[in-house]
Design a protein around this motif. Structure first.
Motif, short mmCIF file in Angstrom:
data_model
loop_
_atom_site.label_atom_id
_atom_site.label_comp_id
_atom_site.label_asym_id
_atom_site.label_seq_id
_atom_site.Cartn_x
_atom_site.Cartn_y
_atom_site.Cartn_z
N LEU B 328 53.77 19.75 -35.89
CA LEU B 328 53.70 20.01 -34.45
C LEU B 328 53.69 21.52 -34.19
CD1 LEU B 328 53.90 19.13 -31.40
CD2 LEU B 328 56.38 19.29 -31.69
N ILE B 467 51.04 22.37 -23.86
CA ILE B 467 50.61 22.34 -25.26
C ILE B 467 51.18 21.08 -25.91
CG2 ILE B 467 50.36 24.83 -25.50
CD1 ILE B 467 53.11 24.99 -26.68
N GLY B 468 50.66 20.75 -27.07
CA GLY B 468 51.15 19.53 -27.71
C GLY B 468 50.54 19.35 -29.08
N GLY B 469 50.85 18.23 -29.68
CA GLY B 469 50.44 17.98 -31.05
C GLY B 469 49.05 17.38 -31.20
N LEU B 470 48.45 16.94 -30.11
CA LEU B 470 47.11 16.38 -30.22
C LEU B 470 46.10 17.49 -30.49
CD1 LEU B 470 47.13 13.85 -27.23
CD2 LEU B 470 47.08 13.27 -29.66
N ILE B 479 43.21 18.72 -24.71
CA ILE B 479 43.03 17.69 -25.74
C ILE B 479 41.54 17.49 -26.00
CG2 ILE B 479 43.41 15.26 -26.31
CD1 ILE B 479 45.67 15.25 -24.28
N TYR B 481 38.96 15.17 -28.72
CA TYR B 481 38.71 14.30 -29.87
C TYR B 481 37.30 14.53 -30.41
CZ TYR B 481 42.89 11.68 -28.42
OH TYR B 481 44.16 11.32 -28.08
#
Lengths: 345, 619
Positions: B328, B467-470, B479, B481
């Motif tokens: 993370l 913010i984040g772990g993705l 985000i 993908y």
């Protein structure tokens, strides 16, 4: 002058200012929308600047929440939002920290951090979205699912005895324990405001409907036909009264809560709610699991318990001050040298 | 001392050994402090059981403290000892193989009664003190228990309390043997027992009695002089590795202007860092004993998110638990320091023994492609500089860094020529200047030439962001993908680590020529043994060089070139060949490994034998 106009501008913030440009990607009809809306609507009122607000979440549907809040935020990892918030609050007591978590996130994978946050009593708010199911992983039972629940991972019914989130929180020495629901925005709003005002860890369990994997789990508490008889809204210094016609009450028979018919018995004998009574709070959180008992108790909503207790970050800051007062500001050169030195020429 | 002969010695190794309740560690560290303050160079190796109090008198319960002190520069605690002090039969049995031929044994005869002999598994009727098996050594037998009780008989203390101070009798005796003064230890005792004056009196009395016993008894024919060492000029102190690590962290906090937050969960052999830091709250340090390893690292991440410098420390099994959160932190691209004081084995393994087998874990022990900088300390005092470097890289490059130490250097001690604050360079945190930013279009992951992002902390108006772990889109941090974006980001994060090579010193040869037949490469705590082995062989005219890596990821830019200058490469490691695989893969070099996986550091001799074998110079 500039300052004044800045202040005015800040006071004018509205719910919209707390929304981000990100598309909200919860399923249509998800209970999360209602919670998001209430949170966005109370923030302009609580007197905290937008830049001083932080939302921290773990993993799960609810944990997408920070992306939709135009504040600082972190979408972290399974069950750890509470631990991350602990470090943040320990070092930044000035921030308004909100933890967004679900029943799986808080009570299963993050159970350990959850209880320790409560006992330490950091001044943060935990919004626990309880839908009694794992949504994001697509429909396995959760630690709050009732025994026997048929899910993808329990086709023959879940064997797990469910967690009672409020009893856990009380057992973990929580100082503010409340319950609300997504389908009662007015009540939710009031509880959120009270959670914000409490100094210490505020735990708000919010019944939230997952209309895809566990639709109607809380129907009896939220739908018109049953709500009045199945719920009781507890309020400070008020007797415990509920029912379609406000004709039912709860009194204590020794240590046993019993439902009485107010057409037959006096309202003066009823249990009067006292949020600071730990013993009674322990009974109230137990109006919970046994749906089979003959004399069914209504599910309470409101603030079950609150107490004033020092917060961890306050005590930590005080200890640092104490060290400074006793030893003076740390001097790196004397630390490097230590107590015993010698010279070689 | 009037009747004894004084002999001069260049260096001496003493091994104190006894039951884990005998106060061996304290005896050893007191002698260390006294020798260090006198000006000797020193190197120590505490070796103790994992149990708090293993059954008394058994082999499992033996605690040892090896101490090498000298008038010359020392880099190891010594392969073998000159003096072996044993408080009981088990201590003798466990450590006799460490004693040099003709070495001295000081044995407490009270620890050799039939019960002790049976517990230490000597055959029925055998007593090593009387069966002449120790004839090749100088055996000195003393009933220390009795002598000690004798000297304390008027103290009013019970037998149990009296016996507890018998380690001070031994220490006094050794102080006499090596001509040392008692005052440091007397001051220590006054401080330690300040709440119980009767214990101060008893311990000081027994310490002095030990000293006088050496002087007046006829057992010792000589005592020894080990002069102060000719170390480089400067101011010195004695320091242990974990202590140096803690001080390095404080220095990094001071030099970066950041508040230090240390979240940790107790584990051997890392806990002393927490203990040390907790003493220095007046440096505005916040220490937090978390509920578990995961909470420890997560709390540190939270602190870094808020603009403090988050640090966590553990040992291998704890680092395993921290793995997900470390991933993370890598995605968040925040400063964070993770210290691994390595110990032996997988799982719980050998908690009190040393090993350097977590290099792969540091480099690869996370899911996904998740490269991180890794830095290792090489000696107790080097922990200071190495951890400071790790902090610098973490803060200035906005990246979690793993710092490797191990049980051997964490608990070992040596003199340290400590720096002054003014000579330590500043660390510059990349805080964003909010007035300088187009707030409408603030990009939390916009990168500079180091490929690192700005640090915008909560409370900064107009820079609110999530913010984040993705997986995130480059620059915006939103985000994403998108398959191409993911591949791009994976490579970008790798490149960010590799670019750190532009901000670290080029690799130097530690000793020997820049080219030749054999290069010995080490990392971490094998430094002293390799350095000593190479020195000794060079003194014999054997051509060999030593290179020691501090930066394990990224590797220094000139490393390949240095490797190409040598015909052969030897990599001694206290593991099954981890750096060996890394360097072979990176540079296609046919390097050879020398691997020791015994929970014990290398001896100098082991390395010398292997070098000779590789150079075909066997005597």
């Amino acid at each position: 002058m500039n300052n004044t106009s800045e202040n005015i501008k800040e006071k004018q913030l509205s719910a919209k200012d707390f929304a981000t440009d990100q598309d909200v990607r919860w399923c249509p009809g998800c209970g999360d929308y209602s919670i998001l809306k209430q949170v966005q609507s109370i923030l302009p009122e609580i007197g905290v600047k937008r830049e001083d607000v932080v939302f921290i979440s773990g993993i799960g549907c609810s944990s997408r929440f920070p992306y939709y809040m135009n504040t600082y935020g972190m979408h972290s990892i399974h069950g750890r939002a509470t631990a991350i918030a602990s470090g943040l609050k320990a070092t930044r007591p000035d921030l308004s920290v909100w933890i967004i978590t679900g029943d799986g996130d808080a009570l299963s994978i993050g159970g350990n951090h959850f209880i320790h946050l409560l006992r330490r009593n950091f001044n943060v708010n935990i919004l626990l979205f309880n839908n009694e199911i794992y949504g994001l992983t697509k429909g396995q039972y959760s630690p709050t699912s009732p025994k026997g629940q048929i899910t993808k991972s329990t086709p023959m019914g879940s064997l797990d005895h469910p967690f009672n989130p409020l009893a856990v929180s009380l057992g973990a020495e929580g100082t503010f324990i409340a319950r609300s629901m997504d389908r009662d925005p007015k009540h939710l709003r009031e509880i959120l405001l009270r959670a914000n005002n409490h100094k210490g860890t505020s735990l708000v369990e919010i019944y939230q409907n997952c209309n895809v994997f566990n639709d109607g789990a809380f129907e009896v508490f939220t739908e018109k036909g049953t709500k009045a008889d199945e719920t009781i809204f507890i309020e400070q210094a008020q007797p415990l009264i509920f029912g379609q016609n406000k004709d039912k009450g709860i009194k204590l028979d020794g240590f046993k809560p019993v439902v009485v018919n107010l057409n037959q018995e006096s309202a003066n004998d009823l249990w009067v709610h006292d949020e600071t009574d730990r013993v009674k709070a322990a009974m109230l959180v137990r109006f919970f699991s046994d749906q089979t008992q003959t004399e069914r108790l209504p599910r309470p909503f409101g603030v079950f318990y609150r107490e004033e207790r020092y917060s961890y970050e306050e005590a930590l800051a005080a200890q640092t001050m104490d060290a400074l007062n006793k030893k003076g500001k740390g001097d790196l050169d004397s630390l490097l040298a230590g107590k015993n030195t010698w010279s070689i020429r | 001392m009037k009747n004894s002969i004084k002999e001069e010695k260049e260096s001496v190794t003493i091994l104190f050994a006894g039951d884990s309740g005998d106060g061996i560690q304290l005896t050893g560290s007191e002698f260390t402090n006294t020798a260090a303050a006198y000006g000797n160079d020193i190197s120590t190796f505490p070796n103790f059981p994992a149990e708090i109090r293993a059954p008394q008198g058994t082999l499992a319960g033996v605690s040892g403290f090896q101490l090498h002190f000298g008038s010359v520069e020392l880099f190891t605690p010594g392969d073998n000892c000159d003096v072996l002090v044993v408080m009981n039969a088990a201590a003798l049995k466990a450590n006799l193989k460490q004693l040099k031929p003709n070495g001295t044994i000081i044995a407490n005869t009270d620890g050799f009664d039939s019960k002790n002999l049976r517990l230490s598994k000597y055959p029925e009727g055998v007593n090593p003190l009387t069966d002449h098996s120790l004839d090749k050594f100088k055996l000195i037998q003393l009933d220390i228990t009795k002598l000690n009780r004798e000297c304390l008989k008027e103290s009013g203390l019970g037998t149990k309390d009296m016996d507890r101070s018998k380690n001070m009798f031994v220490l006094g005796l050794i102080y006499w043997m090596y001509n040392r003064e008692l005052d440091k230890t007397i001051n220590f005792l006054k401080e330690k027992f300040k709440k119980s004056p009767e214990l101060i009196d008893a311990n000081v009395k027994t310490l002095k009695s030990g000293f006088h016993y050496g002087e007046t008894s006829e057992v010792f024919t000589s005592n020894y002089e080990v002069k102060a060492a000719q170390l480089p000029a400067g101011n010195y102190r004695n320091i242990m590795g974990n202590q140096a690590t803690a001080i390095g962290l404080i220095a990094a906090a001071q030099k970066s202007g950041l508040e230090l937050f240390y979240g940790s969960y107790p584990i051997t052999p890392a806990s002393d860092i927490l203990h040390e830091l907790s003493k220095h709250k007046n440096f505005n340090i916040k220490t937090f004993q978390a509920e578990d390893e995961i909470a420890a690292i997560c709390s540190a991440i939270g602190a870094s998110f808020g603009g403090s410098f988050g640090v966590t420390a553990s040992s291998g099994p704890g680092i395993a638990l921290k793995g997900e959160a470390l991933g993370l932190a890598l995605m968040l691209e925040l400063p964070l320091l993770v210290i691994n004081v390595q110990r032996g084995g997988p799982s719980t393994g050998l908690p009190t023994k040393t090993e350097q087998a977590d290099l792969f874990q540091a480099l690869y022990g996370r899911n996904g492609e998740s490269p991180l900088p890794v830095i290792a300390a090489s000696s107790p005092s080097d922990c200071f500089e190495a951890v400071f470097e790790a902090c610098r890289i973490s803060i200035e490059h906005m990246i979690p860094v793993i710092f490797l130490s191990d049980g051997y250097i964490a608990n070992g001690a040596e003199p340290w020529k400590f720096p002054q604050t003014k000579d330590i360079k500043a660390i510059v945190p990349p805080f964003i200047d909010a007035s300088d930013v187009d707030k409408e279009n603030f990009k939390p992951y916009k990168r500079d030439e180091k490929l690192s992002r700005p640090w915008a902390i909560p409370g900064t108006k107009g820079l609110e962001h999530r913010i984040g772990g993705l997986e995130k889109e480059n620059e915006t941090g939103n985000i994403s993908y998108d398959p191409d974006n993911h591949e791009f980001m994976v490579k970008l994060r790798e490149e960010k680590v590799q670019r750190i090579a532009n901000y670290i010193p080029l690799q130097k040869i530690d000793s020997g020529n820049d080219s030749g037949k054999l290069l010995v490469i080490g990392w971490g705590s094998t430094y002293g043994a390799i350095k000593t082995a190479v020195h000794e062989l060079k003194n014999e005219g054997i051509e060999v060089s030593h290179l020691h890596l501090r930066y394990l990821n990224p590797l220094p830019k000139n490393l390949e070139q240095l490797l190409n200058n040598f015909e052969n490469i030897l990599i001694p490691e206290m593991n099954n060949g981890q750096l060996l695989q890394i360097l072979r893969a990176a540079y296609l070099k046919d390097a050879k490994g020398l691997n020791k996986i015994k929970g014990l550091p290398f001896t100098v001799d082991e390395i010398k034998v292997k070098i000779r074998e590789m150079l075909n110079t066997n005597e």
